[in-house]
Structures are given as C-alpha cells and as structure tokens.
Design a protein around this motif. Structure first.
Motif, PDB file in Angstrom:
ATOM      1  N   ARG A 195       0.862  -1.204  -0.005  1.00 30.99           N
ATOM      2  CA  ARG A 195       0.067  -0.126   0.108  1.00 30.99           C
ATOM      3  C   ARG A 195       0.953   1.446   0.141  1.00 30.99           C
ATOM      4  NH1 ARG A 195      -4.340   0.392   4.755  1.00 30.99           N
ATOM      5  NH2 ARG A 195      -2.498   0.142   5.936  1.00 30.99           N
ATOM      6  N   SER A 198      -0.891   7.218   0.649  1.00 33.57           N
ATOM      7  CA  SER A 198      -2.192   7.744   0.339  1.00 33.57           C
ATOM      8  C   SER A 198      -3.069   6.750   0.594  1.00 33.57           C
ATOM      9  CB  SER A 198      -2.139   8.311  -0.895  1.00 33.57           C
ATOM     10  OG  SER A 198      -1.973   7.287  -1.970  1.00 33.57           O
ATOM     11  N   GLU A 199      -3.111   5.717   0.458  1.00 37.25           N
ATOM     12  CA  GLU A 199      -3.963   4.510   0.290  1.00 37.25           C
ATOM     13  C   GLU A 199      -4.254   4.262   1.639  1.00 37.25           C
ATOM     14  OE1 GLU A 199      -3.772   2.031  -3.930  1.00 37.25           O
ATOM     15  OE2 GLU A 199      -2.567   1.218  -2.021  1.00 37.25           O
ATOM     16  N   GLU A 202      -5.964   6.952   3.554  1.00 39.63           N
ATOM     17  CA  GLU A 202      -7.578   7.073   3.292  1.00 39.63           C
ATOM     18  C   GLU A 202      -8.255   6.069   4.062  1.00 39.63           C
ATOM     19  OE1 GLU A 202     -10.439   6.487  -0.748  1.00 39.63           O
ATOM     20  OE2 GLU A 202      -8.033   6.337  -1.006  1.00 39.63           O
ATOM     21  N   ASP A 203      -7.507   4.787   4.271  1.00 42.31           N
ATOM     22  CA  ASP A 203      -8.050   3.573   4.983  1.00 42.31           C
ATOM     23  C   ASP A 203      -8.484   4.265   6.438  1.00 42.31           C
ATOM     24  OD1 ASP A 203      -8.531   2.078   2.836  1.00 42.31           O
ATOM     25  OD2 ASP A 203      -6.561   0.872   3.106  1.00 42.31           O
TER      26      ASP A 203
END
Length: 237
Positions: A195, A198-199, A202-203
């Motif tokens: 990951r 940013s991912e 976001e999570d």
C-alpha cells in the motif's frame, strides 16, 4: 120533614126519616143527602139532624178540658217552645252549623296544604335524584378518564420499555462495531505492505470516520436512554 140518604163510605142507602136515622145511630161525621141539597154534607152540618145524635154524658173521672191559653202566654212561645229555650236551641244550632262550615273549610285548606307539601316533596325528591344521577355521571366520567389515563400510561410505559430494549440492542451492536472498527484502525495503522501512504491514510481516515460516527450514535443512544429512564421514573411516581 125531609128524608135523608146515608153513605157508609162505599155505598149509599135510604131514604130515612129522622126516627130511622136515630135508630141507625149515625154520627156527626156521617155523610148525608136529601132532596134540594147540591152535594153531600156531614150530619153535624144540618140543624134538623141535631136531635138524631145520641148524647153521652161524661164519666166522673173524665179529665177536665185543657183551658185555652191566653194570648200573653202564647206570645212567650215560638212553635210551641219557650222563647228562651228556642233561642238557646237556635244558638246551639248556629254554633254547630258554624263549626261544621269552619271544619269543612279547614279540612279543605289542610288538604290543599298537604297537596302542596306533597308536590314540594316530589319536586325535592326529583331534584335529589337528578343531583344523584349527575354525581354518578361525574363519577363515571372520572373513572373513565382515570382508566383511560392508566391505559395511556401503560401503553406509554410499554412503548418506553420497548424503545429501551431496542436502544440496548443497538448499543450492544454499536459497541461491537466500535470494537471491530478499533481493531481495523490498529491493523490499518500497522499494515503497510503493498500500500502506498495515500491509500493507507485513506483507509485510516475512513475507519476513524466510522469510529466517530459510532461514538456519536452511542452517545445519542445513551442520552435517549437516560431520558427514557427519567420518564419512566416519573410514570412510576
């Protein structure tokens, strides 16, 4: 000398001369008639026949005739009654008649008064019955309102308890979801493999938003539950 016919009440006989009439022992009241008379007369009315009647002397013990009353003595009596006694009887009669008339009117007055009293008693009784009926109607209305109030309270209490049960179930589910969201947040924070940053961020942001929503919902449910418990306490009181 005239010859006379005699009537015995049913038939006449004759004619008879004076000697024969004397032998027949006629009375002064015996009806007789002779030629020249217009109608029958009693023997005592004819002067010629006075010698025919047999005269019987009174016995020694004969009661002497009652002397005629003088005009002065007659004036002291009214219809054969002494004036004083007559006036006394008249007074008593007037008193009796007056008493009867008075009693008659008094009885009529008493009957009228009794009738008025009976009407008043009936009116009072009717008024009391109406008052009693009105009071019973009021009591029935109060009882119905009480029953309706108790029914509404019972329904409201049941509604509150049902809602509390739902809130408790919802809280239990929210706490379980909150624990899972916290675990996901911990894992998302620690997991970095395959990951990008940013991912990962976001999570983490989504999980944190979910956790925040759960906390707000739990807080709102707790506040609602407190209000419901407070209302239940008022109902019980």
């Amino acid at each position: 000398m005239n010859s006379y016919y005699v009537h015995n009440g049913t038939e006449s006989s004759g004619p008879f001369n004076l000697t024969e009439l004397k032998a027949k022992s006629i009375l002064k009241t015996t009806p007789v008639w002779c030629e020249g008379m217009q109608d029958w007369k009693t023997a005592g009315e004819i002067t010629e026949l006075q010698s025919v009647f047999r005269v019987t002397p009174p016995s020694i013990n004969t009661i002497p005739p009652i002397p005629k009353k003088s005009s002065e003595e007659a004036n002291t009596k009214i219809i054969g009654i002494e004036k004083s006694f007559f006036y006394m009887l008249s007074g008593i009669l007037v008193l009796v008649v007056g008493t009867l008339i008075f009693n008659f009117f008094e009885e009529g007055r008493s009957a009228e008064l009794q009738q008025k009293n009976n009407i008043t008693e009936r009116n009072n009784l009717q008024f009391q019955l109406q008052e009693k009926e009105i009071e019973e109607q009021k009591n029935r209305i109060i009882e119905q309102e009480k029953q309706e109030f108790e029914r509404v309270l019972k329904e409201r209490k049941q509604t509150l308890n049902d809602r509390l049960f739902e809130i408790k179930q919802k809280l239990a589910a929210d706490f379980s979801d909150l624990d899972q969201a916290k675990d996901k947040l911990a894992k998302a924070t620690d997991f970095q493999f395959l990951r990008t940053n940013s991912e990962r961020n976001e999570d983490i942001s989504l999980i944190e938003s979910e956790i925040e929503n759960l906390k707000n919902e739990i807080e709102n449910l707790k506040n609602e539950m407190d209000q419901l418990y407070l209302e239940l306490e008022k109902i019980k009181a």
